[in-house]
Design a protein around this motif. Structure first.
Motif, PDB file in Angstrom:
ATOM      1  N   ALA A   1       4.697  -5.573 -15.152  1.00  0.00           N
ATOM      2  CA  ALA A   1       4.178  -4.214 -14.968  1.00  0.00           C
ATOM      3  C   ALA A   1       3.512  -4.016 -13.613  1.00  0.00           C
ATOM      4  N   ASN A   2       3.660  -2.803 -13.084  1.00  0.00           N
ATOM      5  CA  ASN A   2       2.995  -2.439 -11.825  1.00  0.00           C
ATOM      6  C   ASN A   2       2.556  -0.986 -11.940  1.00  0.00           C
TER       7      ASN A   2
ATOM      8  N   PRO B   1       0.114 -10.183 -11.950  1.00  0.00           N
ATOM      9  CA  PRO B   1       0.296  -9.389 -10.739  1.00  0.00           C
ATOM     10  C   PRO B   1      -0.692  -8.209 -10.717  1.00  0.00           C
ATOM     11  N   VAL B   2      -1.352  -8.049  -9.572  1.00  0.00           N
ATOM     12  CA  VAL B   2      -2.306  -6.956  -9.413  1.00  0.00           C
ATOM     13  C   VAL B   2      -1.519  -5.710  -8.998  1.00  0.00           C
ATOM     14  N   PRO B   3      -1.708  -4.582  -9.675  1.00  0.00           N
ATOM     15  CA  PRO B   3      -0.947  -3.367  -9.315  1.00  0.00           C
ATOM     16  C   PRO B   3      -1.125  -3.030  -7.833  1.00  0.00           C
ATOM     17  N   ASP B   4      -0.058  -2.514  -7.229  1.00  0.00           N
ATOM     18  CA  ASP B   4      -0.104  -2.136  -5.803  1.00  0.00           C
ATOM     19  C   ASP B   4      -1.230  -1.153  -5.515  1.00  0.00           C
TER      20      ASP B   4
ATOM     21  N   GLN C   1      -1.886 -11.654  -6.605  1.00  0.00           N
ATOM     22  CA  GLN C   1      -2.128 -12.346  -7.871  1.00  0.00           C
ATOM     23  C   GLN C   1      -3.615 -12.315  -8.214  1.00  0.00           C
TER      24      GLN C   1
ATOM     25  N   PHE D   1       3.526 -12.491  -5.191  1.00  0.00           N
ATOM     26  CA  PHE D   1       2.994 -11.132  -5.417  1.00  0.00           C
ATOM     27  C   PHE D   1       1.481 -11.254  -5.317  1.00  0.00           C
TER      28      PHE D   1
END
Lengths: 399, 399
Positions: A83-84, A100-103, A55, A53
């Motif tokens: 979480a996203n 994880p960096v949000p989309d 990162q 993902f």
């Protein structure tokens, strides 16, 4: 052995050893954590993207770059969170390394470069698209070759394969190696010596050197100077092991039964005697799929021959792409006067900017091998090597 | 950790690690054949002369040099025979390599340089006193030091000690090493990843690297990002092991509990943060006799720190004289543009006359470590290194 065998060159001998060896046909499926020192029998293809993902590479704040001066902190994402959250233009999340960096975010600003007041965060540096974000698959992409067939698995490889989720690997079976030591004069350590006797050490040394390299399927057999016993012992070893090393008993002396015995049991001589020092009386032959080395009886000569001829055969048999010890060029620390005209392998010590040829080069003396971390190769007809001259330096295995 | 800790230099950090380590106090008496990779805790003194008798270095004829042109062959002595026949002036014995030379003989002439007719033997070359005879004790004398305390036992040493009849050696116990990996994001290989998760690989990698070096008393514990759990796990590991390596969780992030936990359980910080790349957030501390390393969470950075800081501590703890990996100077294969101003350790490949800095230097990427056989050290504020410039090259262990 025939008295008349012609001496061949080191290069010829090395080539003959490698061309005669056949790749191990037995493949093993081993757990990754047991795969150290084994050679991959297949390419390993990554089944996932790494990272899997987008990162965060920093502790900081994830946001969507805009013309805003301040953002509202709406939550936090730490490593391992699933979480996203969708981020609006003026929103940001506190984020931690590995998370994880949000989309919806296109930058992470490091925490050292922001001003924070309650839930208000103001970047203190220009924002650049995708800054501090490791793209999905940036280390390796799903479907890409992670490691190639022929790789000898080191600790770093094991770690890398674990990171892509590998749990088992297919490797080549390592060769099994029988060591046969010959000589009436040999006594086992622990028993008193009578006049004319010495302690057996070649078998112990070769077995330890093999263990050092990760070859564990080995055994030592001692045989007295008797033709029938020599023949039976060698025949049994050749039947049982992939590689047989016999030390001593290979010269033309009337009581050296090894040559005769090997011939009698059908070992085809590929070469006997090499233009080198030490290790001139090196024998190499084959019966069925077993490679047979007749190593010199002198321990240091036997060990040199092991590293120069046996080691590459072991590596090739088990499928390694790289079959030789590492060879580098290093300048000599001091002048060296060469004795004899044959090509030589000399015990040496590499350190800093130079290589030093050690004392105690006699082939009976194995002590210097302990101090050595390299072998210097000097071609035939070298008479003197001057201080500072670069020489071929073969690095011995180290831990 | 304190936010305010000052960065120290690599040399300072290396010295602090070594000065803080205490030598293992547990000594083991191990059979010689199990002693590979252990460090000698005492000098080994030879209890015998090697060779233990005057030994023939050739197949040939032993005689007392005289003005005679021909000698009468009165018998033969082969290796392992106990005979010591008195030779008259005109007598000779057939003798073989490794056999004891009669006390009354003062030369061995090689069989290729004689003419033989029945029992009559005529030398075909000038005779020189003691030719082709290895003097008693010429390799090592009884009472002499065979190997020194602090020697890491390699295969060649094992062979050498066997040759002087040694059956057991006194060595230092090797350090036991606990590996603690932290992070909610870590999943064991073999289970599917959810969004935000990665496979645990640092523990697997470090454990494999330790096994590669011969350290077998190791264990991996995984702990989630929870303060109490982190504290309990670390306390247990510090109690149980001589050295503890914890990876990840050592930065200032709000969920990095390692620093707080180490402080709470009484680990004295010796340093935190080193002026280097990779591995800036390296922590080193001590509680009782346990050394504690906080390694970076990024695998390649963790592995660099292992080789530069942990490896020397392990070697020193187990009594080795040589505590560092081998450092040589090698010219660069090509120009290299340096990023950043910190001193750097770069994954590199040494071969032939040059060293090449590899691609994939990111500290998250451990793949390049598999291809590397060296680390190149570039001092701080290096901007470009030109092709051909000699650089400090640290050789990684090889087999």
């Amino acid at each position: 052995m025939e008295k008349g065998s012609t001496l061949i060159s080191i290069e010829e001998a090395q080539n003959l050893v490698l061309t005669c060896s056949s790749l191990a046909t037995i493949l093993l499926e081993v757990p990754l954590t047991d795969a150290l020192d084994f050679v991959l029998a297949n390419d390993v293809i990554s089944e996932i993207d790494i990272p899997p993902f987008r990162q965060s590479a920093m502790d900081g704040y994830a946001l969507k770059i805009s013309s805003e001066k301040t953002y509202t902190v709406i939550g936090e994402i730490k490593a391992g969170d699933h979480a996203n959250p969708p981020l609006k233009n003026t929103e940001t999340v506190r984020i931690f390394t590995g998370a994880p960096v949000p989309d919806t975010a296109d930058a992470v600003i490091m925490q050292e470069r922001v001003a924070v007041d309650g839930t208000r965060m103001s970047p203190q540096m220009p924002l650049v698209s995708e800054m501090n974000i490791r793209p999905r698959g940036s280390q390796i992409k799903r479907g890409a070759t992670a490691l190639e067939k022929g790789t000898v698995l080191k600790g770093a490889h094991i770690g890398f394969l674990a990171s892509i989720g590998v749990t088992t690997v297919t490797v080549y079976k390592k060769p099994s190696i029988g060591i046969v030591v010959t000589g009436n004069e040999l006594k086992a350590p622990g028993t008193p010596l009578e006049y004319g006797e010495i302690y057996e050490s070649n078998g112990t040394m070769l077995s330890a050197v093999l263990r050092e390299l990760g070859y564990l399927d080995t055994a030592i057999t001692t045989v007295i100077d008797d033709y029938e016993e020599t023949k039976n012992t060698l025949a049994a070893a050749i039947k049982k092991y992939d590689v047989v090393m016999v030390t001593g008993g290979i010269s033309v002396g009337d009581y050296d039964f090894v040559g005769k015995a090997l011939k009698a049991i059908g070992v085809a001589e590929i070469f006997y005697k090499v233009k080198q020092k030490p290790g001139k009386p090196l024998f190499f032959g084959k019966k069925d799929s077993t490679a047979v080395f007749g190593l010199p009886g002198n321990p240091a000569a036997a060990l040199s021959c092991f590293y120069i001829y046996v080691y590459p055969l072991l590596k090739k048999t088990e499928g390694a792409t790289q079959t030789q010890l590492l060879r580098i060029e290093m300048p000599m620390l001091e002048d060296y006067n060469v004795r004899g005209d044959r090509a030589q392998f000399l015990k040496a010590y590499v350190n800093g900017a130079h290589v030093q040829i050690l004392g105690g080069q006699s082939s009976a003396m194995v002590r210097a091998f302990g101090d050595a971390n390299a072998l210097v190769f000097l071609p035939e007809n070298t008479t003197i090597v001057k201080k500072g001259t670069p020489v071929k330096t073969i690095l011995l295995p180290t831990k």
